[in-house]
Design a protein around this motif. Sequence first.
Motif, PDB file in Angstrom:
ATOM      1  N   VAL A 243       0.842  -1.198   0.000  1.00 23.64           N
ATOM      2  CA  VAL A 243       0.000   0.000   0.000  1.00 23.64           C
ATOM      3  C   VAL A 243       0.876   1.246   0.000  1.00 23.64           C
ATOM      4  CG1 VAL A 243      -1.806   1.278   1.200  1.00 23.64           C
ATOM      5  CG2 VAL A 243      -1.819  -1.229   1.237  1.00 23.64           C
ATOM      6  N   THR A 244       0.569   2.169  -0.883  1.00 26.91           N
ATOM      7  CA  THR A 244       1.284   3.442  -0.960  1.00 26.91           C
ATOM      8  C   THR A 244       0.434   4.529  -0.299  1.00 26.91           C
ATOM      9  OG1 THR A 244       2.318   2.797  -3.043  1.00 26.91           O
ATOM     10  CG2 THR A 244       2.343   5.141  -2.481  1.00 26.91           C
ATOM     11  N   LEU A 245       1.048   5.276   0.619  1.00 26.16           N
ATOM     12  CA  LEU A 245       0.340   6.348   1.324  1.00 26.16           C
ATOM     13  C   LEU A 245       0.621   7.661   0.625  1.00 26.16           C
ATOM     14  CD1 LEU A 245       1.349   5.333   4.970  1.00 26.16           C
ATOM     15  CD2 LEU A 245      -0.565   4.495   3.613  1.00 26.16           C
ATOM     16  N   ILE A 246      -0.428   8.366   0.228  1.00 22.76           N
ATOM     17  CA  ILE A 246      -0.254   9.666  -0.417  1.00 22.76           C
ATOM     18  C   ILE A 246      -1.224  10.660   0.209  1.00 22.76           C
ATOM     19  CG2 ILE A 246       0.693   8.948  -2.631  1.00 22.76           C
ATOM     20  CD1 ILE A 246      -2.030   8.764  -3.758  1.00 22.76           C
ATOM     21  N   ILE A 247      -0.815  11.940   0.221  1.00 24.17           N
ATOM     22  CA  ILE A 247      -1.603  12.988   0.880  1.00 24.17           C
ATOM     23  C   ILE A 247      -1.624  14.236   0.030  1.00 24.17           C
ATOM     24  CG2 ILE A 247      -1.047  12.166   3.201  1.00 24.17           C
ATOM     25  CD1 ILE A 247       0.880  14.657   3.248  1.00 24.17           C
ATOM     26  N   ASN A 248      -2.519  15.130   0.369  1.00 25.53           N
ATOM     27  CA  ASN A 248      -2.571  16.487  -0.185  1.00 25.53           C
ATOM     28  C   ASN A 248      -2.516  16.526  -1.713  1.00 25.53           C
ATOM     29  OD1 ASN A 248      -2.763  19.215  -0.166  1.00 25.53           O
ATOM     30  ND2 ASN A 248      -0.624  19.605   0.308  1.00 25.53           N
ATOM     31  N   LYS A 249      -1.333  16.342  -2.295  1.00 25.51           N
ATOM     32  CA  LYS A 249      -1.193  16.405  -3.743  1.00 25.51           C
ATOM     33  C   LYS A 249      -1.407  15.039  -4.391  1.00 25.51           C
ATOM     34  CE  LYS A 249       2.127  20.217  -3.368  1.00 25.51           C
ATOM     35  NZ  LYS A 249       3.505  20.661  -3.656  1.00 25.51           N
ATOM     36  N   GLY A 250      -1.958  14.099  -3.607  1.00 23.28           N
ATOM     37  CA  GLY A 250      -2.109  12.731  -4.105  1.00 23.28           C
ATOM     38  C   GLY A 250      -2.988  12.635  -5.322  1.00 23.28           C
ATOM     39  N   LYS A 251      -3.992  13.500  -5.430  1.00 23.62           N
ATOM     40  CA  LYS A 251      -4.883  13.464  -6.594  1.00 23.62           C
ATOM     41  C   LYS A 251      -4.081  13.708  -7.871  1.00 23.62           C
ATOM     42  CE  LYS A 251      -8.931  13.566  -8.714  1.00 23.62           C
ATOM     43  NZ  LYS A 251      -8.502  14.033 -10.013  1.00 23.62           N
ATOM     44  N   LYS A 252      -3.119  14.607  -7.825  1.00 27.61           N
ATOM     45  CA  LYS A 252      -2.286  14.867  -9.000  1.00 27.61           C
ATOM     46  C   LYS A 252      -1.412  13.658  -9.312  1.00 27.61           C
ATOM     47  CE  LYS A 252      -2.162  19.846  -8.126  1.00 27.61           C
ATOM     48  NZ  LYS A 252      -1.302  21.027  -7.872  1.00 27.61           N
ATOM     49  N   GLU A 253      -0.931  12.958  -8.268  1.00 32.99           N
ATOM     50  CA  GLU A 253      -0.129  11.768  -8.501  1.00 32.99           C
ATOM     51  C   GLU A 253      -0.950  10.688  -9.190  1.00 32.99           C
ATOM     52  OE1 GLU A 253       1.955  10.420  -5.056  1.00 32.99           O
ATOM     53  OE2 GLU A 253       2.247  12.445  -4.291  1.00 32.99           O
ATOM     54  N   LEU A 254      -2.221  10.556  -8.802  1.00 31.40           N
ATOM     55  CA  LEU A 254      -3.086   9.569  -9.444  1.00 31.40           C
ATOM     56  C   LEU A 254      -3.357   9.947 -10.896  1.00 31.40           C
ATOM     57  CD1 LEU A 254      -5.722   8.800  -6.649  1.00 31.40           C
ATOM     58  CD2 LEU A 254      -3.755   7.437  -7.312  1.00 31.40           C
ATOM     59  N   ASP A 255      -3.520  11.228 -11.153  1.00 35.75           N
ATOM     60  CA  ASP A 255      -3.783  11.667 -12.525  1.00 35.75           C
ATOM     61  C   ASP A 255      -2.642  11.289 -13.455  1.00 35.75           C
ATOM     62  OD1 ASP A 255      -6.185  12.713 -11.708  1.00 35.75           O
ATOM     63  OD2 ASP A 255      -5.439  14.757 -11.464  1.00 35.75           O
TER      64      ASP A 255
END
Length: 739
Positions: A304-316
């Motif tokens: 599992v990778t934990l992402i925050i705040n700017k995570g939506k951009k990482e998914l894009d």
Amino acid sequence: MGTPVQVTPLSEAYGEGPLCYLLVVDGFRFLLDCGWTDLCDTSQLEPLAKVAPTVDAVLLSHPDMMHLGALPYALKHLGLSAPVYASEPVFRLGLLTMYDHFVSRRKVSDFDLFTLDDIDAAFKNVVTLKYFQNYLLNDKGEGIVIIPHVAGHSLGGTVWKITKDGEDIVYAVDFNHRKERHLKATVLGSFARPAVLITDAYNALNNQCYKKTQDEDFIDSLVNVLVSNGSVLLPVDTAGRVLELLLILDKYWSERDLVYPIYFLTNVSTSTIDYVKSLFEWMSDEIRKSFEENRENAFFLKKVTLIINKGKKELDKLGDAPKVVLASMASLEVGFSHDIFVDMANEAGNLVLFTEKGQLGTLAHMLQMDPPPRAVKVTMSNRIPLVGDELKAFEEEQVRIKKEEMLKVRLVKEGGMKDFHGLNAKASHPVVIDASSSRKSSNAGSHLGGNMDILNHGFVPPPTSVAPRFLLFENTAEWDDFGEIINPDEMMKRGEIDNTLMLGSIEGLDAKIDEDLACLLHDSTPSKIISNEMTVHVKCSLIYMDFEGRSDTRSIKSVIAHVAPRKLVLVHGSTEATEHLKMHCAENSKHVYAPKIEETIDVTSDISSYKVQLSENLTSHIMPRKIGELEIAWLDAEVEKEDENLILNPPSSTPPPRRPVLVGDPKLTDFKRFLEYNGLQVEFADGALRCGEYITLRKIIVDSSQKGSAGSQQIVIEGPLCEDYYKIRKLLYSQFYML
């Protein structure tokens, strides 16, 4: 009569909304939970607003919005000022839940119902307790003991037992009789005949399948979408049930060697997992043993990778690549899950899998309807920086507001100095004040257009002026022969707070936050909200699978029957579920209640209780036996009344002989391990414990003829009188205390 007890629902009686109830025990007012929905509708809190200033203590049971979401608002706007009691995980994870909710709201709106400072202020009042810790209240609550017990369902989830004058009131909502990967099962079933049991009917109509089967179906549903090049969205809470889902995914991904990425996306995801890694004492025995023996931490998530705040951009950046995303909020109203749903909904190959029921009135609830809508209207909002004329106008407005505030402070300060000096118009001894060191006088302060901090040359003090004075503050510190007495604990706390970057100013929170989140929280860049309403065509698959971690209808009925409360109060459940459970329990007890919102019911015990004192002569003859944290003894005495007090004295004649009493309640599962340790072959068969070839042990219920009583349990040994019989009986006796 017994201790006076009244219960008043303040939210969602005959409903599935947030939990909030008023419990009055002998005049002491408990607020049981303080929940709110993700919609943050203030009209839901109108019943709470009427009683909040009178509350003496708040008890929190779980770390989610439905149990504590209204706490900051109630302290800021409703006059709630009582101390709050919770377990350590409920305190920590509940705080993160509120941060995540606030940040999600602020990203898409000018949310002003409460601030980060309000959240800190609310949780600063929290007193953390450990499971089974007896906490004695004082002042108005003198004589009342509160004890937190394991509830299951969430990490730190609590069943509260409140004891006064020997009578128990139990508050048990959202409990789970099953053990889970990181959670213990509830201990509610070990309680016996409390005066009042307050529990919920939320799951009273639901049945559950086997846990292993459910987990495999869950994983198969995800994999089937991923192998077809689709993606999966799981709307989840911030720090509650999502922890169990993460462990399930991490385990099965490792066992099946799956390579599809899994992302956990909230504003506090890394902080959440960092906290949980240190909370072993609150978790299941398996996780604790794994860490103690192999130093393996279950929450070092490998897949599992934990992402925050700017995570939506990482998914894009990943585009349409297959992936699994767990994102808050579960309601889809705000947060990352809302935006990701809009992106995924148009693709038929994607899946949105709900693991809990949607809150009424939310997008998640709408999508879980049967049949689900094929198109929904959503509002997409975004916060962008101000530029150009808008930025210039904003800065000018801020300068104007700042000047007005400085002026108000200055005028208030002048007024305060006048009152302090006791300005007297008849003063006849003016004193000339040195202009180089003086602040403005009252007359100088009236010239608002000039420089108010400098006295012009040739200034003449007015005839009403007085000599300057220094404020005198009394030193109340305690001193001994070596100087001022210092409390080392306060110095250590202050040092910890100063040396650690916190989300807010709250004491006792000892973990760092994510750098990106810190920048977001402290970002003061002028900005505005841009909103756009759009229609989303729902082409993706929608599935609901129950991973809420609550006991089902069969288990709820079994637990209530075993606990056998003298009076039962049902709260939090749909009308159908509440009426179903009420009718079932009414078959065995006439004291079953299901009050409506703001309806107060009196559940005072019908049993009379008295306080007695043990005389010194009697106390000197008692020989107590220690059982766990308690001491018990058999007592023969006579009751006498002295000055309105009841006194126990030694009996005037020799008491009749009595049979020995065995005290204890060993479980057959524990006794099985004990027999195996002593070299005996044992196994369970047909609900009984088979020992060797001839001996059988089983638990039976006796004296259950009284209606509404669960009866008492006894362990019966069956078999021929042989060597094994006497050996097993001796080992069984060793599990009891004899009086």
